[in-house]
Scaffold this active site. Sequence first.
Site, PDB file in Angstrom:
ATOM      1  N   ALA F  81       0.997  -1.106  -0.041  1.00 47.18           N
ATOM      2  CA  ALA F  81       0.123   0.031   0.026  1.00 47.18           C
ATOM      3  C   ALA F  81       0.911   1.148   0.087  1.00 47.18           C
ATOM      4  O   ALA F  81       1.839   1.249   0.835  1.00 47.18           O
ATOM      5  CB  ALA F  81      -1.026   0.274   1.187  1.00 47.18           C
ATOM      6  N   CYS F  82       0.579   2.096  -0.794  1.00 49.96           N
ATOM      7  CA  CYS F  82       1.342   3.423  -0.953  1.00 49.96           C
ATOM      8  C   CYS F  82       1.190   4.057   0.222  1.00 49.96           C
ATOM      9  O   CYS F  82       0.397   4.433   0.728  1.00 49.96           O
ATOM     10  CB  CYS F  82       1.065   4.137  -2.344  1.00 49.96           C
ATOM     11  SG  CYS F  82       1.555   5.925  -2.127  1.00 49.96           S
ATOM     12  N   ILE F  83       2.237   4.669   0.778  1.00 50.23           N
ATOM     13  CA  ILE F  83       2.484   5.187   2.183  1.00 50.23           C
ATOM     14  C   ILE F  83       1.698   6.434   1.999  1.00 50.23           C
ATOM     15  O   ILE F  83       0.964   6.898   3.102  1.00 50.23           O
ATOM     16  CB  ILE F  83       3.599   5.411   2.701  1.00 50.23           C
ATOM     17  CG1 ILE F  83       3.708   5.759   4.101  1.00 50.23           C
ATOM     18  CG2 ILE F  83       4.885   6.237   1.734  1.00 50.23           C
ATOM     19  CD1 ILE F  83       5.001   5.691   4.880  1.00 50.23           C
TER      20      ILE F  83
END
Lengths: 96, 96, 116, 116, 136, 136
Positions: F81-83
């Site tokens: 998941a993109c931070i």
Amino acid sequence: MTQEQTIQATLHILNKSPSHPRFATCLAALHEGDTLALAENAVLAVTDSTAGLPRNCVALGADLEARGLAGNPNVQIISYGDLVRLTAEHSRTVSW
Amino acid sequence: MTQEQTIQATLHILNKSPSHPRFATCLAALHEGDTLALAENAVLAVTDSTAGLPRNCVALGADLEARGLAGNPNVQIISYGDLVRLTAEHSRTVSW
Amino acid sequence: MTTLIVIDQAPYGSWSGREALDMVFSLAAFDQPAALLFIGAGVNWLRKSQDAGGIGQKTVEKNLAAAPVFGVEQILAEQSACERFRLGEGDRLNGVELIPSVRDALDRFERIVFAG
Amino acid sequence: MTTLIVIDQAPYGSWSGREALDMVFSLAAFDQPAALLFIGAGVNWLRKSQDAGGIGQKTVEKNLAAAPVFGVEQILAEQSACERFRLGEGDRLNGVELIPSVRDALDRFERIVFAG
Amino acid sequence: MSPGLSYTLVITGAPWSSQAPQTALAFAQELIAAGHHIDRVFLYGEGVHLASALSTPPSDEPDWPGQWADFLADNQTPGVACIASALRRGIVDQGEQARYELSANNLRQPYQIAGLGEWVEGNLKSDRVIYFHGSH
Amino acid sequence: MSPGLSYTLVITGAPWSSQAPQTALAFAQELIAAGHHIDRVFLYGEGVHLASALSTPPSDEPDWPGQWADFLADNQTPGVACIASALRRGIVDQGEQARYELSANNLRQPYQIAGLGEWVEGNLKSDRVIYFHGSH
């Protein structure tokens, strides 16, 4: 996979409803030889009297069935496995 | 607040971009005497050469400014406080 | 005062139409008059023979067919949208009333709620 | 191989355009060639004199103006959309190239990514 | 114009995927300033993400969940997240955490989780019900 | 047709607001069945909601977050998941919980949180990068 002078045949995966502005943009961007794969809400195009679909047009069977359109003769029905095959066969895929 | 035979003047709050199908539906549903309040992406309509806006049309100033359209003379600019006042004045509001 | 719930989004691509139906059934559960209007791509909710098993969802057709039983007063659909999506009388759920214009349909109701 | 990021959604109404810009800058940060194409309502990202303070957001104009500095090769915009939204040369950020058709613009790039 | 009307606000658009929470907050602040009363703010559909206690935007970006929670607390305005919408989307309180044996809860103070009956009551009792939808 | 290609899948549509996670899962299952390899599944924008550990749909509804997590675990496929997307939207792991002093963490196993560099690497090294967007 380097860029060629002539763009190779492209797979276009379109999941927007025919009412969505991206739908018309996609249809206008197709080249002869490209394949259009209709998914999710886009499969409504097979029953949309205003949508002019190209010859190389396929649609996901599961999405057609969900929307009561599996019997529609306007389009070639594909499975998710067929969609995988199409992405493997095309080095260029655009998801609309 | 009972239903009347003749529909009273209605406030329409529209926050969809002019490219969204709901935008055209809203404009077609307006009656003389209704007020159209443009909010969020809908304020782009003031610079959209294809959008025919009605006479009683207002637009949120903060949304116009964000999009570089505060100087556009095509529309009456309102504040959030004005929008509150409009909802108080109209017993019928439709949020599109 | 009857509340009209308006659904203009295509079925199954998102949950917003289902959640709008939940609003209608909730009104009905509290004995509040409610009606449904399908416009644009939303008319496709009304097609017969839906089978959403292949996309892992439940079909909404039965919920809609049961709407009158649960007290939903009217199910309206935009005529031009039905024509556009080739939704003839034999293709539609029973008991749907076609309306010639969205404007006239909205005029019938004091309270209008669009699906989110 | 240059990646073209396509933005067709109006500015400020959602975060998807900003997150598409983050993709472009991320490619540039890793020295990967990237370009931007604005079409439809998305061309309004390119208007001068944006001030998003009143809606509690940061203005994206500066980010876009800095795109060439960060290595973004090209910023393209659909000509007909600029005309539709009255975005003349004086109204647009500098350095934007107008393209006559989306199809021709897409043809220039091997890899196309639409904003989500 | 009638002073002192009662409002129910319904938010169906999520922060970051829509501008709805921002517009609704500016509207709510002006409602209070104009002497109106907010019976409740009802989060429905995607709108329930506004009630996440874990939303952590960068410090130079607006914090809509935080701003909204402060507004609700400052004005003692009830904030209600629809239970069905919230459970699907992973917004749960301590009670739901226990009932479904989840690893955590993340409903931000002062929101409550409740059913659509809260919305029906708004329709019945508030002078106005105003919706703030997503942009799609 | 080339057998045994490597794929990066990017999901930008959230469960319940879009069909993207469902279509992507059916696609991923067929990818594995056809002998291809998935380098990673990258959640971006609204897509990060798929990684919520607290999503609790009714028992008679599909559980896309659960199904996806099972798929990733069964196939030892990295889920990322993109931070930046995740922090805004309230999807955090133990590390982010500690760093921002949050009340809980809710990243579902086996997802990891990482930057857009993971996506750039997919562009560089995977034979195919396929996107599953929302329906808007």
